[in-house]
Design an enzyme around this catalytic site. Structure first.
Site, PDB file in Angstrom:
ATOM      1  N   CYS A 218      37.209   3.686 -21.841  1.00 12.86           N
ATOM      2  CA  CYS A 218      36.222   3.521 -20.781  1.00 12.86           C
ATOM      3  C   CYS A 218      36.714   4.079 -19.452  1.00 12.86           C
ATOM      4  CB  CYS A 218      35.861   2.041 -20.618  1.00 12.86           C
ATOM      5  SG  CYS A 218      37.272   0.997 -20.177  1.00 12.86           S
TER       6      CYS A 218
ATOM      7  N   HIS B  57       0.833  -1.203   0.000  1.00 10.73           N
ATOM      8  CA  HIS B  57       0.000   0.000   0.000  1.00 10.73           C
ATOM      9  C   HIS B  57       0.869   1.256   0.000  1.00 10.73           C
ATOM     10  CE1 HIS B  57      -2.202   3.269   2.075  1.00 10.73           C
ATOM     11  NE2 HIS B  57      -3.200   2.854   1.323  1.00 10.73           N
TER      12      HIS B  57
END
Length: 815
Positions: A752, A421
């Site tokens: 990289c 919820h």
């Protein structure tokens, strides 16, 4: 003849939402359109909205209901008082004779269809404004399980009508400006699936936190599904990569075992209505076991794809598995309403600028950051003590909490997962929430200033203090294209989906050691030789982490494979370059059980690391586990776009030994399309690039190590920090030579390292040298792409091609 107020599911379709609400119309649609394609839905029938209106009219409810709502709007009655009074109007009412007759007759026929005279049914509410594309009333109205007999069925239908006016439903309709009196309610009556003897849960055809659309997310717990829907249990979680469902053997990219401390089962001592179920503890065996096996997970995921394709939009589904037959069923389907409404090209990114002491960790809901004082509210009885703008810290929430949640800066709960919820309402309200922390309501002091961060992937963190953060508005529609391939560096599986919207050309660097450190946590040799681990605390931790696996080696292989697969999923089928482990000995020693397997070194940066470990007897068996994990990613999970990269390979002879060792373990270059790259990060890699190029399919420049080895500067030495700069002319000449030699050999070369992310001028230099790809940290992707595009446009205007001669002179730069 009276108009029918009850219809069988097979008579209904999605066009019947005004008559039977979204939930029942969707059930009818699936029965009618998808049953022939293998989707199983329990049989049943639905009452109409006209039946509800007949009930309201027959019992004179309308005028009293209007009066009660007006008193609430005028401030003369609280939400709780109003909801209770309105619900009592329905609970005291009686069904018109014709309506009751039709319900009774349909129940009897359902009993006949199933061959069971006292059939147990599920009775579910379906509001006629429910589950529309712009609103979801999921969980606001009641469901009653294990209802047996005509009288109990009519009583449950009355309770469903009353639940149209739960406190949460009233509050939500006010928020969405729905007219309370224009909304009606249909009741769906379905044959019960004996999931009290099996399991059940929720499934989304989209990742609800990031909006990544190519996975199905499945939550599973033992027993009836209300515990998962209401968030009272921590379920198992499975992620399935949908595009590979009919291609790969098992395209599952995440398995997380939940605590599953209790389950909801039938209460045979009190049949009927809400009292027909009870919550009981799970056994130790149930807590350790997975609710679903691979076959079940893949079946549910295929159904998610079928339903999503049929409706043409992401879907929120509930499923159940019969413990007697093992059969799976879909019991509800509704549109997913939060991510589906967001733009695919415009989004907001939050960045924390600093970190504080970690107070709690749980599942992240949303991707925002918020700060405020802690307001610890343990029960609904203490809701009035909540202060506007505070961070609500509680055990769990239910519909009574919605008015308070709307006034909070963020939500933190002890219990619940992505379908709880608290999670559902937080998404609707756009609030960051960290759910399932375990003990936040007991450990976070009242009034303490907190920062709640959901901006670090699927793991949410509650920090002490008010931390600085930035908010970036991103419009990918304005991003220019580039000739140079622009890729991303990724590390954490928890944050794998956070940047899926970036138009990256793949992953230039996925660091295996980051995956090992963050989710495996154990030294691989400690799993191969657990008998050598003497520390009792390490032994207990290894036992806890590997519980439920065949052995420690399978734990390593499975966990690492899933982590890599999750990193690869957002970029498939584009290349994902995974670098083999490059821990230093001191870093390996800090893994659980690692100290006994690592010898101290004076300078680990230049010691037993990278390629030299893979064939060495001290680590060879650990490397075999890395290879097994990569084979599983490529050949079983299905990500054959994964490229393997060898780091810190000092000599050509060492390259041959590593490739031979990989082949022994099933990772043979060229087999099943496997490409193997090498990190070009040691001067010998550049000097002998022509020889290395005959052994590898591509190079990737590691600018950090290359810089420290060219300049002779320890990159971790604080006193020498000013000298460490990859833009130094000696380094750029070395990089230019590497690019020229790679191109001459006919293999691609990229970079990289950290440099292009930190220094846009360094990225510009690389473009001028003609590098094939640049891999950036995701948070610097947008600004660097623009710089790359500008450089390419400038080169084109100057008549250049971006293919420098490699001597570094054209692009020599400085700080």
């Amino acid at each position: 003849m009276a108009a029918p107020e009850v219809h069988w599911f097979e008579e209904l379709g999605i066009a019947d939402v005004p008559r039977v609400g979204g939930k029942n119309a969707s059930l009818g649609e699936m029965v009618r359109e998808l049953a022939s394609r293998g989707v199983r839905v329990p049989g049943g029938f639905a009452t109409t909205a006209d039946a509800y209106r007949s009930f309201v009219t027959a019992n004179g409810i309308g005028p009293a209901l209007r009066d009660r709502l007006e008193e609430h709007r005028a401030g003369r009655a609280t939400l709780r008082e109003t909801g209770a009074a309105v619900r009592e109007l329905f609970l005291r009412g009686e069904f018109p004779e014709e309506t009751a007759r039709q319900i009774r007759r349909s129940y009897r026929e359902l009993c006949e269809r199933t061959g069971r005279p006292a059939l147990s049914v599920a009775v579910r509410s379906s509001a006629t404004a429910e589950d529309l594309p712009d609103a979801s009333f999921a969980g606001q109205q009641e469901t009653f399980l294990n209802v047996v007999g005509e009288e109990q069925l009519l009583a449950a239908c009355r309770r469903c009508y009353a639940s149209l006016f739960t406190d949460r439903a009233i509050s939500y309709r006010e928020l969405k400006h729905f007219d309370h009196l224009a909304v009606a309610l249909s009741v769906g009556v379905q044959e019960m699936v004996r999931s009290d003897l099996g399991g059940s849960g929720v499934m989304f055809s989209i990742d609800t936190e990031s909006g990544f659309p190519r996975v199905a997310v499945i939550s599973a717990a033992w027993g009836l599904g209300e515990t998962v829907v209401q968030g009272t249990v921590d379920p198992d979680r499975y992620l399935v990569f949908k595009p590979l469902l009919d291609v790969a053997e098992v395209p599952v990219v995440e398995r997380t075992r939940g605590a599953k401390l209790h389950k909801l089962v039938h209460d045979d001592d009190a049949p009927g209505g809400a009292a027909a179920t009870r919550l009981v503890p799970t056994t130790a065996a149930e807590r350790e076991a997975w609710v679903l096996d691979d076959t079940d997970v893949l079946q549910l995921a295929r159904w998610a794809v079928l339903v999503e394709d049929h409706y043409g939009r992401p879907m929120d589904l509930e499923w159940a598995q019969d413990g007697l037959t093992g059969e799976l069923f879909l019991v509800q389907a509704r549109p997913e309403t939060v991510q589906a409404g967001r733009s695919g090209t415009r989004f907001t990114v939050h960045h924390l600028r600093e970190r504080g002491r970690v107070l709690a960790v749980g599942a992240a809901v949303g991707d925002a950051v918020a700060s405020g004082p802690a307001c610890v509210v343990r029960t609904a009885a203490d809701i009035e003590s909540f202060r506007d703008g505070a961070v609500l810290v509680t055990e769990m929430t239910d519909p009574d909490w919605v008015p308070v949640m709307k006034r909070a800066a963020a939500i933190v709960t002890d219990h619940g997962g992505a379908t709880s919820h608290a999670a559902i309402v937080s998404r609707e309200l756009g609030l960051p929430a960290v759910v399932g922390t375990g003990d936040a309501s007991r450990t976070i002091p009242e009034g303490m200033e907190l920062t709640v961060s959901c901006a670090e992937g699927d793991r949410g963190t509650v920090y002490e203090g008010t931390l600085a953060f930035d908010v970036e508005e991103v419009d990918l529609g304005q991003l220019p294209g580039t000739r140079t391939a622009v890729m991303v560096n990724v590390a954490s599986p928890a944050a794998a989906f956070r940047w899926w919207r970036l138009p990256a050309d793949g992953v230039g660097l996925a660091r295996m050691e980051f995956v090992v450190n963050s989710i495996v946590q154990v030294h691989p040799m400690a799993l191969v030789h657990p008998e050598r681990v003497q520390d009792e605390a390490d032994r207990r931790r290894i036992a806890r982490l590997t519980a439920g696996f065949a052995d420690g080696q399978e734990y390593f292989v499975q966990t690492l494979a899933l982590g890599i697969a999750k990193l690869a999923a957002p970029y498939h089928p584009r290349p994902v370059v995974v670098r083999l482990s490059d821990f230093k000995t001191n870093e390996y020693a800090h893994l659980v059980g690692g100290s006994v397997f690592e010898e101290p070194e004076e300078n680990p940066m230049l010691g037993f690391r990278g390629a030299s470990r893979y064939y060495d007897p001290r680590y060879r068996e650990g490397f075999a586990l890395e290879c097994r994990a990569l084979r599983r990613v490529r050949e079983r999970i299905g990500f054959d776009n994964v490229v393997v990269m060898v780091p810190f390979c000092r000599t050509v002879a060492e390259a041959d030994r590593v490739l031979a060792t990989m082949a022994e373990h099933g990772l043979e270059r060229g087999r099943h399309g496997l490409k193997v790259y090498m990190m070009c990060e040691i001067p010998s890699n550049v000097i002998l690039a022509e020889q290395f190029a005959t052994r590898f399919d591509g190079f990737s420049i590691g600018s950090n190590d290359l810089t420290q080895l060219v300049l002779g500067v320890d990159r971790d030495a604080e006193a020498l920090r000013a000298l460490f700069d990859e833009r130094d002319e000696a380094v750029t000449r070395m990089i230019g030579e590497a690019i020229r030699k790679a191109h001459a050999a006919g293999i691609p070369i990229g970079i990289c390292g950290q440099g292009p992310s930190d220094h846009p001028d360094f990225a510009e230099f690389l473009v001028r040298e003609g590098i094939d790809s640049i891999s950036l940290n995701p948070d610097s992707f947008l600004r660097t792409v623009r710089r790359i595009a500008e450089t390419e446009q400038r080169l084109a205007a100057e008549g250049g091609t971006g293919d420098g001669d490699g001597d570094g002179d054209e692009g020599t730069i400085g700080p």
